[in-house]
Design an enzyme around this catalytic site. Structure first.
Site, mmCIF file in Angstrom:
data_model
loop_
_atom_site.group_PDB
_atom_site.id
_atom_site.type_symbol
_atom_site.label_atom_id
_atom_site.label_comp_id
_atom_site.label_asym_id
_atom_site.label_seq_id
_atom_site.Cartn_x
_atom_site.Cartn_y
_atom_site.Cartn_z
ATOM 1 N N ASP A 1 0.813 -1.221 0.000
ATOM 2 C CA ASP A 1 0.000 0.000 0.000
ATOM 3 C C ASP A 1 0.849 1.274 0.000
ATOM 4 O O ASP A 1 0.377 2.353 0.340
ATOM 5 C CB ASP A 1 -0.963 0.006 1.203
ATOM 6 C CG ASP A 1 -0.223 -0.120 2.523
ATOM 7 O OD1 ASP A 1 1.012 -0.319 2.500
ATOM 8 O OD2 ASP A 1 -0.878 -0.014 3.573
ATOM 9 N N HIS B 1 24.321 3.694 -17.990
ATOM 10 C CA HIS B 1 23.168 3.919 -17.115
ATOM 11 C C HIS B 1 23.425 3.369 -15.709
ATOM 12 O O HIS B 1 22.518 2.843 -15.067
ATOM 13 C CB HIS B 1 21.907 3.290 -17.720
ATOM 14 C CG HIS B 1 21.450 3.983 -18.957
ATOM 15 N ND1 HIS B 1 20.614 3.407 -19.890
ATOM 16 C CD2 HIS B 1 21.716 5.217 -19.445
ATOM 17 C CE1 HIS B 1 20.395 4.253 -20.886
ATOM 18 N NE2 HIS B 1 21.054 5.363 -20.638
ATOM 19 N N ASP C 1 26.138 12.265 -13.208
ATOM 20 C CA ASP C 1 25.085 12.776 -14.089
ATOM 21 C C ASP C 1 23.863 12.949 -13.209
ATOM 22 O O ASP C 1 23.217 11.971 -12.827
ATOM 23 C CB ASP C 1 24.832 11.765 -15.224
ATOM 24 C CG ASP C 1 23.843 12.277 -16.262
ATOM 25 O OD1 ASP C 1 23.139 13.264 -15.980
ATOM 26 O OD2 ASP C 1 23.780 11.675 -17.350
ATOM 27 N N ASP D 1 19.796 18.786 -16.362
ATOM 28 C CA ASP D 1 20.490 17.533 -16.691
ATOM 29 C C ASP D 1 21.967 17.868 -16.899
ATOM 30 O O ASP D 1 22.341 18.399 -17.945
ATOM 31 C CB ASP D 1 19.855 16.960 -17.968
ATOM 32 C CG ASP D 1 20.446 15.621 -18.368
ATOM 33 O OD1 ASP D 1 21.254 15.064 -17.600
ATOM 34 O OD2 ASP D 1 20.083 15.132 -19.457
ATOM 35 N N HIS E 1 14.196 13.748 -21.256
ATOM 36 C CA HIS E 1 14.292 13.543 -22.708
ATOM 37 C C HIS E 1 12.989 14.103 -23.258
ATOM 38 O O HIS E 1 11.996 13.394 -23.368
ATOM 39 C CB HIS E 1 14.466 12.057 -23.046
ATOM 40 C CG HIS E 1 15.753 11.503 -22.511
ATOM 41 N ND1 HIS E 1 16.009 10.173 -22.379
ATOM 42 C CD2 HIS E 1 16.885 12.121 -22.067
ATOM 43 C CE1 HIS E 1 17.223 9.982 -21.881
ATOM 44 N NE2 HIS E 1 17.770 11.161 -21.678
ATOM 45 N N GLU F 1 26.251 16.824 -24.602
ATOM 46 C CA GLU F 1 26.849 15.870 -23.657
ATOM 47 C C GLU F 1 27.723 14.807 -24.308
ATOM 48 O O GLU F 1 27.445 13.620 -24.204
ATOM 49 C CB GLU F 1 25.738 15.199 -22.846
ATOM 50 C CG GLU F 1 24.585 14.628 -23.668
ATOM 51 C CD GLU F 1 23.565 13.910 -22.779
ATOM 52 O OE1 GLU F 1 23.988 13.007 -22.050
ATOM 53 O OE2 GLU F 1 22.377 14.260 -22.835
ATOM 54 N N TYR G 1 34.320 6.636 -23.366
ATOM 55 C CA TYR G 1 34.264 5.547 -22.392
ATOM 56 C C TYR G 1 35.175 4.435 -22.886
ATOM 57 O O TYR G 1 34.908 3.833 -23.930
ATOM 58 C CB TYR G 1 32.820 5.045 -22.254
ATOM 59 C CG TYR G 1 31.829 6.187 -22.150
ATOM 60 C CD1 TYR G 1 31.520 6.769 -20.925
ATOM 61 C CD2 TYR G 1 31.238 6.734 -23.303
ATOM 62 C CE1 TYR G 1 30.641 7.842 -20.835
ATOM 63 C CE2 TYR G 1 30.355 7.797 -23.230
ATOM 64 C CZ TYR G 1 30.069 8.353 -21.990
ATOM 65 O OH TYR G 1 29.203 9.419 -21.918
ATOM 66 N N ARG H 1 32.150 12.074 -19.289
ATOM 67 C CA ARG H 1 31.095 12.785 -20.021
ATOM 68 C C ARG H 1 31.000 14.181 -19.418
ATOM 69 O O ARG H 1 31.198 14.355 -18.208
ATOM 70 C CB ARG H 1 29.745 12.054 -19.906
ATOM 71 C CG ARG H 1 28.601 12.769 -20.599
ATOM 72 C CD ARG H 1 27.350 11.895 -20.820
ATOM 73 N NE ARG H 1 26.693 11.478 -19.604
ATOM 74 C CZ ARG H 1 26.784 10.270 -19.078
ATOM 75 N NH1 ARG H 1 27.514 9.344 -19.665
ATOM 76 N NH2 ARG H 1 26.145 9.966 -17.958
ATOM 77 N N GLU I 1 28.279 17.400 -19.622
ATOM 78 C CA GLU I 1 26.935 17.706 -20.129
ATOM 79 C C GLU I 1 26.437 19.038 -19.592
ATOM 80 O O GLU I 1 26.444 19.274 -18.385
ATOM 81 C CB GLU I 1 25.961 16.599 -19.696
ATOM 82 C CG GLU I 1 24.517 16.877 -20.064
ATOM 83 C CD GLU I 1 23.587 15.711 -19.762
ATOM 84 O OE1 GLU I 1 23.881 14.924 -18.843
ATOM 85 O OE2 GLU I 1 22.563 15.593 -20.468
#
Ligand code: GLY
Ligand code: MN
Ligand code: MN
Length: 442
Positions: free
Chosen positions: A36, A238, A255, A266, A356, A379, A383, A400, A402
């Site tokens: 719940d 990710h 990120d 972002d 996005h 961005e 890698y 990265r 961004e």
């Protein structure tokens, strides 16, 4: 008090574009997390864009030819409000959010066939949700059953997201104000993360600093799950486990961006855990930074969507050749796609109510031209996983950078410029850390 004018104006603009017919937009349902307990509630972005209303169980109905906006929402309920908190109820909601009429959500099934009667077209998010698809068709069939009494059902069904997506792509001043504020909060969070990072600490400790900074400035939540990735974890695009310890000689890729009143920021920054970029880390960092600056320079109303990506790839590929990661000419490596072993994503996306965000990237099979008021991320990254043909000095470096960029009449404005980005800016800031306060020193 809520400023409902921008929302009223957007509804009116949409109705003008539709010209005729009935538009129906429902907000998102509440989602059970387990048993719940529910996930924190997040409204539907299209619904919110046209209403400013944040309660669940609500539907907007627009009668385009009559320029009439109707809201269905939860009724006032003192008993439920004791448990769950304030709800507007139709009368107060109509007043606060500028609707012409409002009814309880319980009246929706009864009123919809009447509202749909004799409307030439039905506009809704076709296929977005099977429950709403079947409800819409149920109402439609109900109207059709009245044909012998001279009532006509909508002959056309159109996807209301097409015009709303196009509207959302160009941000108005009200939205840009929120996006600037969201960006400022997130920049502060990245600065705080740099100051809180230390050898022996954990990724989740840095994540906690970020979330603290978001909430203490009033941002309701992160706009997406924060990525706090030390060392080799940065090569997992990710990565969200955020549970590893931080090593002095590694980089940390973060990120993370907050959501403020529905609007996302972002930002990605990558920096050394010990506060100083070392040889190969510095070389790859400077390369990604040069690619990012070239991509930002390619954002202007004279450019198309893909210009920034093309600029970033060209710089990255030259560096990959210089570092011995790829072989051949820049054009040859771009043509073969060999660079994708180290740069496998695109250079950005639209940004707004959704991280996005909505909006087409191509029109008539051509990359769309940029226009003032569009907001996008820039961005690029690199890698480098261990592999036989990769010089060992580069193994497990994942970087990265961004930023959030607004297209202006003359070029571009970086909304997230306050987050340190050059090697010097990062190293100077990180020198302010107090080693005695590091968790690793406990
Ligand atoms: N943080 C999501 C992205 O950069 O696309
Ligand atoms: Mn992004
Ligand atoms: Mn991001």
């Amino acid at each position: 008090m809520i400023d409902c004018i921008p929302f009223v104006q957007r509804r009116e603009r949409l109705m003008q574009q539709l010209g005729s017919g009935i538009a129906v937009l429902a907000t998102a349902p509440e989602q059970v997390r387990n048993r719940d307990s529910h996930f924190p509630y997040r409204f539907d972005s299209h619904f919110y864009y046209l209403s400013g209303f944040t309660e669940p169980e609500a539907v907007i109905v627009l009668l385009a030819a009559a320029n009439k906006a109707i809201l269905f929402c939860r009724d006032k309920d003192m008993e439920r409000e004791i448990w769950d908190g304030f709800r507007y109820g139709p009368t107060a909601a109509a007043e606060a959010f500028g609707f012409d009429e409002a009814y309880t959500i319980a009246e929706l099934d009864e009123r919809m066939p009447k509202l749909m009667a004799n409307q030439p077209a039905l506009h809704y998010a076709v296929g977005a949700d099977s429950v709403w698809d079947s409800r819409m068709l149920g109402w439609l069939n109900n109207v059709r059953e009245q044909a012998r009494s001279g009532v006509a059902a909508p002959a056309e069904i159109r996807d209301v997201r097409v015009p709303v997506d196009a509207m959302r792509l160009i941000k108005d001043d009200f939205e840009l104000d929120l996006m600037r504020r969201a960006a400022a909060i997130s920049c502060g969070a990245h600065r705080r993360a740099m100051l809180a990072t230390c050898p022996g600490g954990y990724e989740y400790q840095v994540e906690a600093e970020i979330l603290h900074e978001f909430r203490r400035h009033g941002a309701q939540s992160p706009a997406y799950t924060s990525i706090v990735a030390g060392g080799a974890n940065a090569c997992v695009l990710h990565y969200v486990d955020n549970n590893a310890s931080l090593h002095a000689d590694d980089l940390l890729l973060i990120d993370a961006g907050c959501e403020l009143d529905g609007y996302a920021s972002d930002i990605t920054r990558t920096f050394p855990v010990n506060g100083r970029f070392a040889g190969a880390q510095r070389d790859v960092y400077e390369l990604v930074l040069a690619a990012q600056l070239a991509a930002i320079a390619a954002v202007s109303p004279q450019a198309h969507w893909n210009s920034a990506h093309e600029a970033a790839v060209r710089v990255l590929v030259q560096g990959m050749i210089d570092f011995g990661l790829c072989e051949g000419s820049v054009d040859g490596v771009i043509e073969s796609g060999d660079y994708r072993r180290f740069y496998m994503h695109r250079t950005g996306h639209w940004l707004g109510l959704d991280v996005h965000d909505v909006g087409d990237y191509k029109q008539h099979d051509e990359w769309r031209s940029l226009q003032p008021g569009m907001v996008l991320t820039v961005e690029p990254g690199c890698y480098i996983r261990p592999a036989d043909n990769v010089p060992e000095a580069y193994w497990n470096i994942g970087i990265r950078i961004e930023d959030d960029v607004l297209v202006t009449a003359s070029g571009a404005e970086v909304l997230t410029a306050a987050a340190p980005k050059t090697v010097a800016e990062i190293e100077v800031l990180m020198q302010q850390r107090q080693a005695s306060e590091w968790p690793g020193a406990l």
